[in-house]
Write an enzyme that holds these catalytic residues in place. Sequence first.
Site, PDB file in Angstrom:
ATOM      1  N   CYS A  73       0.775  -1.364  -0.079  1.00  8.98           N
ATOM      2  CA  CYS A  73       0.156  -0.007  -0.008  1.00  8.98           C
ATOM      3  C   CYS A  73       0.753   1.328  -0.042  1.00  8.98           C
ATOM      4  CB  CYS A  73      -0.985   0.103   1.044  1.00  8.98           C
ATOM      5  SG  CYS A  73      -2.226  -1.301   1.264  1.00  8.98           S
ATOM      6  N   HIS A 129      -3.445   7.342   2.117  1.00  9.39           N
ATOM      7  CA  HIS A 129      -3.911   6.033   1.592  1.00  9.39           C
ATOM      8  C   HIS A 129      -5.096   5.776   2.116  1.00  9.39           C
ATOM      9  CE1 HIS A 129      -3.920   1.884   0.731  1.00  9.39           C
ATOM     10  NE2 HIS A 129      -3.601   1.471   1.779  1.00  9.39           N
ATOM     11  N   ASN A 155     -10.014  -0.054  -0.231  1.00  9.96           N
ATOM     12  CA  ASN A 155      -8.509  -0.028  -0.114  1.00  9.96           C
ATOM     13  C   ASN A 155      -8.084  -0.613  -1.502  1.00  9.96           C
ATOM     14  OD1 ASN A 155      -5.633  -0.330   0.145  1.00  9.96           O
ATOM     15  ND2 ASN A 155      -6.171  -1.426   2.139  1.00  9.96           N
TER      16      ASN A 155
END
EC number: 2.3.1.180
Length: 330
Positions: A115, A255, A285
């Site tokens: 990520c 993020h 996500n």
Amino acid sequence: MEFYASLKSIAMHVPSERVKNAEFQQFLDTSDEWIEKRTGIKERRFANDEEKSSDLGVIAAKQAIERAHLTPKDIDLVVVATLSPDFLAMPSTACVLSAKLGIENKPAFDISAACTGFIYLLSVAKAYVESGMCENVLIVGAEKTSSVLDFKDRGTCILFGDGAGACVIGRTKRLKESILDVQISANGNFSNYLYTPRTLKPTPFNAKEEALEPFLCMKGNEVFKLAVKTLLRDVEMILEKNALKPEDVRLFIPHQANFRIIQAVREHLDFKDEQVVLTVHKYGNTSAASIPMAMGEAYEEGRLKKGDLMLLDAFGGGLTWGSALVYFGG
């Protein structure tokens, strides 16, 4: 220095299929309310069986190149960040994407930083441009996370979505059009907090080894605690290093992992609502794609304009983390 690295363009793409929280009730002990309360996610996008990460990435990449007023032939380097590559080990998704763009005889490689991948991409692109090795670098965060999810695991499969974001990094002589600063870090001692098991089959010489399913695994509570603590420290460090305060930042684009993580960082640093870009509620996500997707959406909505200063931060498997201060060079 004769020039700085500059974010010249941004574009994003998501698949058309929307998957709402309630649809997970068909095969999991969960509900729309349970998911949204814990994550802030209402829906996400999933690619179809024929689509791969490179297919999502190439759509965003084409638009980013066009918005930079360039052609694929002007690109000197292609770098892709993904945890869901088209192929297990080779070729790299960057090579596949380059071919789909018609880019030949130019270097291309992948970055594996989960990520945090997009922050790592910025660091690499900044180095290549400011060293003079490249004039135009295409960076792409592209994810088909649905291909690495265990849909029997309520703790992971509800969190993720598919999508892509792409940027062209070029040159500028103006500091306030530059990638001002990027800091990246990692600690492999926590590698078992977020991982995807290897899928290589045992050989006749080590038949005792068991082939594992290639599904994403996560220790959710541990990751949550570390993420909040680490991101707060990292964001404070980069602001202090550059003699900036939260109010100096036009947009805070974290993020998009979990609304509660974002909210904890936002409240601690006292960012105003209008400074924070949120997309986790509709895309989930999307790992390495989440920050460029959020940037792309902010640009398309008119929230991100040339000269605006963005603060980006991310945390992911590795464990990896990083932050960046980026002026939009437009």
